[in-house]
Design an enzyme around this catalytic site. Structure first.
Site, PDB file in Angstrom:
ATOM      1  N   ARG A  81      40.503  20.133  41.936  1.00 38.01           N
ATOM      2  CA  ARG A  81      41.512  19.374  42.934  1.00 38.01           C
ATOM      3  C   ARG A  81      43.023  19.226  42.731  1.00 38.01           C
ATOM      4  NH1 ARG A  81      37.334  20.720  43.865  1.00 38.01           N
ATOM      5  NH2 ARG A  81      35.339  19.566  44.507  1.00 38.01           N
TER       6      ARG A  81
ATOM      7  N   SER B  68      35.525  12.159  49.514  1.00 38.35           N
ATOM      8  CA  SER B  68      35.231  11.572  47.901  1.00 38.35           C
ATOM      9  C   SER B  68      36.670  11.201  47.553  1.00 38.35           C
ATOM     10  CB  SER B  68      35.088  12.747  47.073  1.00 38.35           C
ATOM     11  OG  SER B  68      33.691  13.617  47.510  1.00 38.35           O
TER      12      SER B  68
ATOM     13  N   GLU C  77      41.035  10.726  43.694  1.00 43.25           N
ATOM     14  CA  GLU C  77      41.189  12.169  44.277  1.00 43.25           C
ATOM     15  C   GLU C  77      42.222  11.919  45.532  1.00 43.25           C
ATOM     16  OE1 GLU C  77      38.503  15.709  46.421  1.00 43.25           O
ATOM     17  OE2 GLU C  77      37.868  14.665  44.896  1.00 43.25           O
TER      18      GLU C  77
END
Length: 343
Positions: A164, A242, A338
């Site tokens: 990510r 998420s 995230e």
């Protein structure tokens, strides 16, 4: 090019946080940047790059210039018997592009269906789901320097893709605007389904029992069904998917945790680290479905924090911090966000 002053971002972020920015600028071509930089008001305040607003949480009004890319064209750059190379404008909605590839029977992106945001955000965040990541198919990323307008192209190996993250999110954050991304995709007869993610494999086998010759459309449909079942619709409950990354721990610490907590779902990496599902940690700590003012942990998926109505960004941040504190206390694991929190 379009310039908006005192602009509401409520419909520009999937959390649906109602804040305003001093300026909102939509860029389509390289020459737009020098023109904008020549404006003394615009050049005097910070510039921040934003895609579809699907991985960002705003906490207050901004004295900034929010810059987004409008360019959304698809070009065929190269083609051979097995593969096709598509250059795509950063402003194209990601799911629309995935649908285009599936409709043309190209393998490579079907596992990444229904991820919100734009094509330009894909390399920045190195988006991923169900055993696939954007870096698996990206060959080149073309960027524009937000200070000079200079064009710069990165090969896949230059992008420093990680879990990510990428060079665009780290070293070049808010400096390089992604303008176009080139993907190499496999044609129908030359590719095959990516079923390394076990729940996806089980869903495919149950939905298409005994079927031979699966297509990208088959995988796409299964992924869309799974995501719709697991993740709340951001049009109803604002969210960014998420909220936390799945943490990585050492083998030694994993063994300590299993001795205390019993079996723990995990994935062992090639570097002998253990990736633990953040959703499992959150559920085990009793946070699934819990609320804090108008912010809540989704009842569908513990990794998703939602705006139940008129939540403020600071409410969602506080909820996230409470979860982090509990996970740290119970498991000795720090959950890393995230989602990017904009202050």
């Amino acid at each position: 090019m379009h310039i908006h002053a005192n602009y509401s971002l409520k419909n520009r972020n999937t959390f649906k946080i109602d804040i305003k920015t001093q300026y909102f600028v939509e860029i389509s071509k390289q020459s737009d940047i020098p023109i904008l930089r020549s404006d003394m008001k615009l050049s005097a305040i910070p510039w921040v790059i934003m895609g579809g607003g699907s991985n960002i949480l705003f906490t207050q009004d901004l004295e900034k210039v929010i810059v987004t890319c409008q360019y959304d064209k698809i070009r065929v750059m190269k083609e051979d018997e097995d593969s096709i190379w598509l250059s795509v404008g950063a402003g194209m909605p990601w799911h629309d592009f995935v649908k285009y590839t599936v409709e043309h029977d190209y393998w490579g992106l079907e596992n990444l269906a229904l991820i919100p945001g734009t094509v330009g955000a894909a390399p920045v965040q190195n988006i991923g789901a169900y055993g696939a990541e954007a870096r698996d198919t990206i060959t080149r990323v073309q960027t524009l320097n937000l200070f000079t307008g200079e064009r710069r192209e990165f090969r896949n190996s230059d992008c420093r893709f990680g879990y990510r993250t990428s060079i665009f999110k780290e070293e070049h954050e808010n400096r390089l605007l992604v303008h176009r991304v080139t993907f190499r995709l496999k044609k129908l007869e030359s590719g095959q389904p990516n079923l390394v993610y076990e729940p996806l494999k089980e869903a495919i086998l149950s939905h298409y029992p005994g079927k031979e010759g699966l297509t990208p459309q088959d995988i796409f449909d299964a992924v869309v069904t799974i995501r719709q079942q697991k993740i709340p619709d951001p049009r109803i409950y604002g969210n960014a998917g998420s909220f936390f990354k799945n943490p990585l721990i050492t083998e030694e610490y994993f063994n300590e945790l299993t001795a205390t907590h019993g079996d723990i779902p995990h994935h062992k990496t090639i570097t002998n680290e253990y990736k633990i599902p953040a959703a499992w940690l959150i559920e085990q700590s009793g946070w699934k479905g819990r609320k804090l003012r108008n912010a809540a942990v989704s009842e569908k998926h513990a990794l998703v924090l939602v705006n139940l109505g008129d939540a403020r960004g600071c409410d969602i941040v506080r909820l996230a911090e409470c979860i982090q504190e509990d996970i740290d206390h119970k498991f000795g694991i720090h959950l890393e966000k995230e989602v990017i929190v904009m202050k």
